[in-house]
Design an enzyme around this catalytic site. Structure first.
Site, PDB file in Angstrom:
ATOM      1  N   ASN A  98      -2.467  48.605 -44.210  1.00 40.60           N
ATOM      2  CA  ASN A  98      -2.470  48.514 -43.283  1.00 40.60           C
ATOM      3  C   ASN A  98      -1.801  48.938 -41.568  1.00 40.60           C
ATOM      4  OD1 ASN A  98      -2.878  46.518 -40.785  1.00 40.60           O
ATOM      5  ND2 ASN A  98      -1.698  45.364 -42.748  1.00 40.60           N
TER       6      ASN A  98
ATOM      7  N   PHE B 161      -3.451  45.708 -34.427  1.00 35.26           N
ATOM      8  CA  PHE B 161      -3.946  44.498 -33.939  1.00 35.26           C
ATOM      9  C   PHE B 161      -5.138  44.339 -33.104  1.00 35.26           C
ATOM     10  CE2 PHE B 161       0.529  42.411 -32.461  1.00 35.26           C
ATOM     11  CZ  PHE B 161       0.493  41.646 -33.372  1.00 35.26           C
TER      12      PHE B 161
ATOM     13  N   SER C 203       4.840  41.898 -36.683  1.00 34.98           N
ATOM     14  CA  SER C 203       3.573  43.236 -37.080  1.00 34.98           C
ATOM     15  C   SER C 203       4.644  44.799 -36.665  1.00 34.98           C
ATOM     16  CB  SER C 203       2.336  43.391 -36.081  1.00 34.98           C
ATOM     17  OG  SER C 203       2.061  44.542 -36.937  1.00 34.98           O
TER      18      SER C 203
ATOM     19  N   ASN D  67       3.043  47.478 -36.763  1.00 38.54           N
ATOM     20  CA  ASN D  67       1.367  48.827 -36.164  1.00 38.54           C
ATOM     21  C   ASN D  67       1.808  48.470 -34.282  1.00 38.54           C
ATOM     22  OD1 ASN D  67       1.471  49.199 -38.975  1.00 38.54           O
ATOM     23  ND2 ASN D  67       0.113  47.079 -38.624  1.00 38.54           N
ATOM     24  N   THR D  68       2.653  47.796 -33.793  1.00 38.59           N
ATOM     25  CA  THR D  68       2.614  48.111 -32.216  1.00 38.59           C
ATOM     26  C   THR D  68       3.634  48.191 -31.939  1.00 38.59           C
ATOM     27  OG1 THR D  68       1.232  45.974 -32.055  1.00 38.59           O
ATOM     28  CG2 THR D  68       1.794  46.254 -30.131  1.00 38.59           C
TER      29      THR D  68
ATOM     30  N   LYS E 107       6.640  34.394 -36.673  1.00 37.82           N
ATOM     31  CA  LYS E 107       6.257  35.317 -38.275  1.00 37.82           C
ATOM     32  C   LYS E 107       7.078  36.153 -37.468  1.00 37.82           C
ATOM     33  CE  LYS E 107       2.964  36.713 -40.861  1.00 37.82           C
ATOM     34  NZ  LYS E 107       1.178  37.333 -41.256  1.00 37.82           N
TER      35      LYS E 107
ATOM     36  N   ASN F   4       5.905  39.291 -42.527  1.00 33.31           N
ATOM     37  CA  ASN F   4       4.726  39.842 -42.507  1.00 33.31           C
ATOM     38  C   ASN F   4       5.006  41.227 -43.401  1.00 33.31           C
ATOM     39  OD1 ASN F   4       2.576  41.718 -40.824  1.00 33.31           O
ATOM     40  ND2 ASN F   4       3.421  40.372 -38.780  1.00 33.31           N
TER      41      ASN F   4
END
Length: 475
Positions: free
Chosen positions: A194, A198, A281, A283-284, A323, A352
């Site tokens: 994925n 966020f 994450s 993805n940021t 995390k 994560n």
């Protein structure tokens, strides 16, 4: 009664869908003379996936079997009926595989939010209960952040039997996240990639939902006729029968990450049994840089100060966790452990998603998609990081093991590697609600098999020798 309710709900949905379908046919008929109005209509109405006649018959037959079975099982005791409901989801869950991954996820959250999921009525095995941070967990199996990003389905998810549920990540300002498609299944490998980024409705919306849930919980406690003894630890938390965690994120365009997390604390911490700073994450852009020693230390200090300056009732402030990613070097892990010990962090979540592509994922063409990988291929990587972090923190900080759990044996291995609690996500997405009681039953049997009385006796048992060498290298 339950079977009759299922039947009524089924009829209501059939009538509703018939009305919508009829309206759509009338609309199409009346607009066939105009190409421009037809184009406008296609923009105004969401696209509905097409299902063949065979698919509709299969779905109807499945629902019919579920209802018929429910009518039969409802004549026996409640525990048997509850077990049947969870088993029945095995028939329905494969239908989700026919849908687009993100649409299936949205549908699952919506079902849980409306109570269209089985509710666990059976008590958890007694050897799974434990107390962490002064909070009593009926079992150590939780749902990881990312499933219920906007706290839409807390009650339904806790009702399914999770020991705890973590919502989020929640950003201060609403944001849509990355462009779609952004969720990809690797079904053969039991994995998901994925790159959602966020996507969040923002803290104001989430605060309203959690506030309503918290108020309902308080009302239930006030109207309860069986008060809890002062010597007992209250079962459950602020949102219901299980513990609620709130995972905080930063906005993609924010230049002050600490301010975003502090805002999340000020707005949402009153509804949380624990808080999570998500700095891992993939993805940021730039987010994982916050895991560096100096950056993490400065960030945690500011967030702890924001939490501690607030006024709290007798149960105190919510524990604060961080995390982390599984793609960290030994030096990175040592820095994080040093910060966690120095600032007395309440816990770490490990881990994560990964940006790596372990075997056998590399052979799947979907593995070339950008984003974080979760599921079975992540298990060994995340468990090794978990074991390493348990040793580096000297077993002094509660750890939550997350990544690739799809059985009770997997959960048991995480706990032996140092986890006090564990979290699911991808396994739950593939198997559905039936996985929850299965994992709890298998985990309980693992403890019995190895003569452990409870979870806390097991945590870190595979690390004892390494921990002794780490603490006393000269001996």
């Amino acid at each position: 009664m339950a079977a009759r309710k299922l039947f009524r709900d089924y009829l209501a949905k059939r009538v509703s869908s018939s009305s919508i379908g009829g309206g759509a046919r009338r609309y199409c008929s009346s607009s066939s003379s105009s190409a421009s109005s037809s184009a406008a209509a296609s923009e105004s109405y969401p696209r509905i996936p097409h299902f063949s006649k065979r698919g509709r018959l299969l779905t109807g037959a499945t629902i019919g079997l579920v209802i018929a079975g429910g009518a039969y099982v409802s004549t026996v005791d409640e525990a048997t009926f509850c077990g049947w409901l969870f088993s029945a989801t095995k028939l329905v869950n494969p239908l989700f595989a026919l849908l687009d991954a993100e649409f299936a996820h949205t549908l699952a959250v919506s079902a849980a939010a409306r109570g269209w999921v089985p509710r666990e009525k059976r008590p958890d095995p007694s050897n799974l209960g434990l107390e962490v941070w002064g909070r009593k967990f009926s079992n150590p199996v939780g749902l990881a952040a990312g499933f219920d990003k906007n706290a839409e389905a807390v009650e339904g998810l806790l009702g399914m039997g999770f020991g705890f549920v973590e919502v989020g990540s929640v950003t201060p300002v609403p944001q849509e996240g990355n462009p779609k498609p952004r969720i990809f299944r690797l079904r053969k490998e039991g994995a998901i990639i994925n790159r959602c980024g966020f996507n969040s409705e923002g803290i104001v919306v989430v605060a309203k939902r959690l506030g309503a849930q918290h108020g309902k919980r308080k009302l239930d406690e006030t109207s309860s006729t069986s008060p809890v003894s002062g010597d007992d630890v209250k079962h459950g938390g602020k949102a219901g029968p299980g513990i609620l965690g709130v995972n905080l994120g930063k906005n993609k365009t924010s230049e002050d990450a600490a301010a975003d997390y502090v805002q999340g604390v000020h707005t949402l911490s009153q509804y949380a049994d624990y808080l999570v700073i998500n700095v891992s994450s993939p993805n940021t852009p730039g987010l994982r840089m916050l895991q560096g020693r100096k950056q993490l230390k400065d960030l945690v200090k500011k967030v702890q100060a924001a939490r501690d300056e607030m006024q709290w009732a007798e149960d105190g402030s919510p524990p604060l966790l961080v995390k982390i990613a599984p793609d960290l070097s030994k030096e990175d892990l040592e820095d994080i452990a040093a910060v966690a010990l120095a600032l007395r962090l309440d816990g770490l979540i490990i881990s994560n998603t990964t940006i790596s592509r372990p075997d056998p994922v590399k052979q799947n063409p979907v593995s070339e998609e950008a984003g974080g990988l979760s599921g079975k291929p992540l298990f060994n990587l995340s468990t090794n990081i978990l074991r390493e972090m348990y040793i580096l923190t000297r077993g002094k900080i509660p750890l939550i093991g997350c990544g690739g759990i799809s059985s009770g044996e997997d959960a048991y291995k995480k706990i032996r590697a140092g986890a006090t609690l564990v979290q699911l996500y991808t396994g739950f997405a593939y198997v559905g609600p039936a996985l929850i009681p299965k994992i709890k039953a298998e985990l309980s049997k693992c403890l019995q098999r190895d003569d452990f009385k409870n979870i806390l006796e097991v945590a870190g048992t595979d690390c004892i020798l390494c921990l002794q060498v780490f603490l006393h290298p000269a001996s």
